[in-house]
Design a protein around this motif. Structure first.
Motif, PDB file in Angstrom:
ATOM      1  N   GLN A  82       0.834  -1.203   0.000  1.00  8.06           N
ATOM      2  CA  GLN A  82       0.000   0.000   0.000  1.00  8.06           C
ATOM      3  C   GLN A  82       0.868   1.251   0.000  1.00  8.06           C
ATOM      4  O   GLN A  82       0.557   2.239  -0.681  1.00  8.06           O
ATOM      5  CB  GLN A  82      -0.946  -0.003   1.207  1.00  8.06           C
ATOM      6  CG  GLN A  82      -2.016   1.074   1.175  1.00  8.06           C
ATOM      7  CD  GLN A  82      -3.051   0.833   0.082  1.00  8.06           C
ATOM      8  OE1 GLN A  82      -3.179  -0.266  -0.444  1.00  8.06           O
ATOM      9  NE2 GLN A  82      -3.797   1.868  -0.273  1.00  8.06           N
ATOM     10  N   ASP A 115      -7.948   8.003  -2.064  1.00  5.85           N
ATOM     11  CA  ASP A 115      -8.499   6.730  -1.584  1.00  5.85           C
ATOM     12  C   ASP A 115      -7.414   5.881  -0.932  1.00  5.85           C
ATOM     13  O   ASP A 115      -7.622   5.283   0.138  1.00  5.85           O
ATOM     14  CB  ASP A 115      -9.115   5.938  -2.737  1.00  5.85           C
ATOM     15  CG  ASP A 115     -10.417   6.521  -3.247  1.00  5.85           C
ATOM     16  OD1 ASP A 115     -11.020   7.341  -2.526  1.00  5.85           O
ATOM     17  OD2 ASP A 115     -10.823   6.152  -4.362  1.00  5.85           O
ATOM     18  N   ASP A 116      -6.264   5.801  -1.593  1.00  6.36           N
ATOM     19  CA  ASP A 116      -5.222   4.897  -1.109  1.00  6.36           C
ATOM     20  C   ASP A 116      -4.566   5.407   0.173  1.00  6.36           C
ATOM     21  O   ASP A 116      -4.140   4.605   1.008  1.00  6.36           O
ATOM     22  CB  ASP A 116      -4.176   4.670  -2.208  1.00  6.36           C
ATOM     23  CG  ASP A 116      -4.669   3.705  -3.279  1.00  6.36           C
ATOM     24  OD1 ASP A 116      -5.308   2.706  -2.909  1.00  6.36           O
ATOM     25  OD2 ASP A 116      -4.433   3.943  -4.465  1.00  6.36           O
ATOM     26  N   ASN A 124      -6.978   4.346   2.693  1.00 10.31           N
ATOM     27  CA  ASN A 124      -6.942   2.892   2.858  1.00 10.31           C
ATOM     28  C   ASN A 124      -5.710   2.420   3.615  1.00 10.31           C
ATOM     29  O   ASN A 124      -5.756   1.377   4.278  1.00 10.31           O
ATOM     30  CB  ASN A 124      -7.014   2.207   1.491  1.00 10.31           C
ATOM     31  CG  ASN A 124      -8.409   2.285   0.892  1.00 10.31           C
ATOM     32  OD1 ASN A 124      -9.385   2.499   1.611  1.00 10.31           O
ATOM     33  ND2 ASN A 124      -8.520   2.136  -0.421  1.00 10.31           N
ATOM     34  N   ILE A 126      -6.780   2.430   7.072  1.00  9.41           N
ATOM     35  CA  ILE A 126      -7.651   1.293   7.376  1.00  9.41           C
ATOM     36  C   ILE A 126      -6.825   0.025   7.560  1.00  9.41           C
ATOM     37  O   ILE A 126      -7.069  -0.769   8.484  1.00  9.41           O
ATOM     38  CB  ILE A 126      -8.698   1.109   6.264  1.00  9.41           C
ATOM     39  CG1 ILE A 126      -9.670   2.302   6.247  1.00  9.41           C
ATOM     40  CG2 ILE A 126      -9.484  -0.189   6.466  1.00  9.41           C
ATOM     41  CD1 ILE A 126     -10.670   2.273   5.111  1.00  9.41           C
ATOM     42  N   THR A 185     -13.552  -2.903   2.800  1.00 10.20           N
ATOM     43  CA  THR A 185     -13.640  -1.606   2.134  1.00 10.20           C
ATOM     44  C   THR A 185     -12.464  -1.404   1.193  1.00 10.20           C
ATOM     45  O   THR A 185     -12.620  -0.962   0.046  1.00 10.20           O
ATOM     46  CB  THR A 185     -13.664  -0.474   3.178  1.00 10.20           C
ATOM     47  OG1 THR A 185     -14.821  -0.627   4.003  1.00 10.20           O
ATOM     48  CG2 THR A 185     -13.702   0.889   2.513  1.00 10.20           C
ATOM     49  N   VAL A 186     -11.257  -1.732   1.672  1.00 10.21           N
ATOM     50  CA  VAL A 186     -10.046  -1.598   0.856  1.00 10.21           C
ATOM     51  C   VAL A 186     -10.118  -2.528  -0.350  1.00 10.21           C
ATOM     52  O   VAL A 186      -9.780  -2.144  -1.479  1.00 10.21           O
ATOM     53  CB  VAL A 186      -8.794  -1.897   1.701  1.00 10.21           C
ATOM     54  CG1 VAL A 186      -7.521  -1.743   0.865  1.00 10.21           C
ATOM     55  CG2 VAL A 186      -8.737  -0.988   2.925  1.00 10.21           C
ATOM     56  N   GLU A 231     -12.526  -1.170  -3.021  1.00  9.02           N
ATOM     57  CA  GLU A 231     -11.996   0.013  -3.699  1.00  9.02           C
ATOM     58  C   GLU A 231     -10.858  -0.366  -4.643  1.00  9.02           C
ATOM     59  O   GLU A 231     -10.735   0.198  -5.735  1.00  9.02           O
ATOM     60  CB  GLU A 231     -11.527   1.053  -2.680  1.00  9.02           C
ATOM     61  CG  GLU A 231     -12.666   1.825  -2.059  1.00  9.02           C
ATOM     62  CD  GLU A 231     -12.213   3.083  -1.357  1.00  9.02           C
ATOM     63  OE1 GLU A 231     -11.020   3.175  -0.999  1.00  9.02           O
ATOM     64  OE2 GLU A 231     -13.045   3.974  -1.159  1.00  9.02           O
ATOM     65  N   ASN A 232     -10.023  -1.319  -4.231  1.00  9.55           N
ATOM     66  CA  ASN A 232      -8.943  -1.761  -5.117  1.00  9.55           C
ATOM     67  C   ASN A 232      -9.494  -2.376  -6.396  1.00  9.55           C
ATOM     68  O   ASN A 232      -8.937  -2.195  -7.486  1.00  9.55           O
ATOM     69  CB  ASN A 232      -8.031  -2.753  -4.400  1.00  9.55           C
ATOM     70  CG  ASN A 232      -7.037  -2.066  -3.487  1.00  9.55           C
ATOM     71  OD1 ASN A 232      -6.685  -0.912  -3.700  1.00  9.55           O
ATOM     72  ND2 ASN A 232      -6.570  -2.774  -2.468  1.00  9.55           N
TER      73      ASN A 232
END
Length: 347
Positions: A24, A53-54, A57, A60, A137-138, A141-142
């Motif tokens: 990440q 977003d990343d 994430n 998270i 969630t991650v 989104e990925n």
């Protein structure tokens, strides 16, 4: 005598989570470099949204690792791959489109890794599945990012080859990806926050949910090895949670929650720690009934403590703290817990 033990499956998941965090960080640095090299406003806007977003994430993933409660370092092979990708993305000899291709490959690997970790957790233990829940969630989104990157690649490569936009256009595929993501992941997204850090009540409640799940797992087995494994995780989770609360949360709430109420929380956790050490001295293979009975007593004490925190303490925090203060408290709590877990693992 019960010891705090990690079985091989739990350690392997911990390593995979460490790999996920390392990749990440690579994804974030890649997107920052791609933005520096990109002159197309449409592409830049999409990459900037991915970067936001990343970065969220990453927070998270860090939360999931702390909730999981078993610290690890990335696999040595993972680190070598990351170093190779990093050097390639820094290179002036590789053009923007080729770097974008490699970034899509990395994002695909990240999405698959997250999904595999979730599937493995379903097989290893319910408490693990609870701990890594926010990872969904991650993962979603990925998957959406993968489709968006394919759209970006289509646009960039066709422009490179012809000087013109493709007939389908960038936004057809990008919007399809966003729609798919919203439909599949919407219910998951509502369970978390769009901030990098959840608020303090959410983090504490995640701890409580995991502990309750471990109590259920202990109650559902008579296998001495499983009892040892589950209690080993319970022991570490409760101690790390209690110490982090005593260092970060209780001192912050005392002024508005009151001296008596706050001291009661300290006293309950002192009782809990004594009970944990007493249970730890019981061999579940030789005294399974006594072991399970004492765990039941511990569960009652922890249950009373949880109810007080989630009712009156949480309400006091809501009434006296801003969203920013609650998120700051959560960030500090997460950092303290991570430090405590690493110190416990080093003993």
């Amino acid at each position: 005598m019960v010891t705090s033990l990690d079985d091989k499956k739990r350690l392997m998941i911990a390593e995979k989570l460490a790999d996920l965090k390392a990749f990440q960080n690579l994804i974030i640095s890649n997107e920052q470099r791609l933005l520096q090299e990109c002159s197309d406003n449409d592409v830049r806007e999409r990459l900037q949204n991915m970067l936001s977003d990343d970065q969220k994430n990453l927070g998270i993933i860090e939360t999931v690792i702390v909730q999981y409660g078993v610290q690890s370092e990335p696999d040595s092979t993972t680190q070598k791959l990351i170093d190779q990708y990093d050097q390639m993305m820094k290179s002036d000899q590789i053009n923007f489109s080729h770097k974008l291709v490699q970034h899509e490959v990395i994002k695909h690997g990240q999405a698959m890794s997250g999904i595999v970790i979730h599937k493995a957790a379903q097989k290893v233990g319910a408490d693990i599945e609870v701990a890594i829940g926010p990872l969904n969630t991650v993962n979603f989104e990925n998957r959406a990012h993968q489709e968006q990157l394919k759209g970006l690649l289509e646009l960039v490569l066709v422009r490179e080859m012809t000087g013109q936009d493709p007939d389908q256009g960038l936004w057809g595929r990008v919007q399809d990806a966003i729609a798919a993501f919203s439909g599949v992941a919407g219910s998951v997204m509502t369970q978390t926050t769009d901030k990098e850090d959840m608020n303090i009540q959410t983090l504490i409640r995640l701890d409580h949910n995991k502990v309750n799940t471990i109590f259920t797992e202990i109650g559902a087995t008579k296998d001495p090895q499983k009892l040892q494994e589950y209690f080993g995780q319970l022991y570490k989770d409760l101690l790390a949670h209690a110490q982090a609360e005593e260092e970060l949360v209780y001192p912050n709430v005392r002024s508005f929650y009151g001296d008596d109420n706050t001291q009661e929380l300290f006293d309950e956790q002192a009782q809990m720690k004594r009970m944990l050490d007493e249970i730890k001295s019981i061999d579940p293979a030789a005294n399974a009934d006594e072991f399970r009975s004492r765990v039941k007593d511990l569960m009652d004490v922890v249950g009373d403590h949880v109810r007080q925190e989630e009712s009156t303490m949480f309400a006091a925090i809501d009434n006296n703290c801003s969203d920013e203060q609650k998120e700051k408290m959560a960030s500090d709590f997460k950092a303290a817990k991570s430090k405590i877990q690493k110190e416990m693992a080093a003993k």
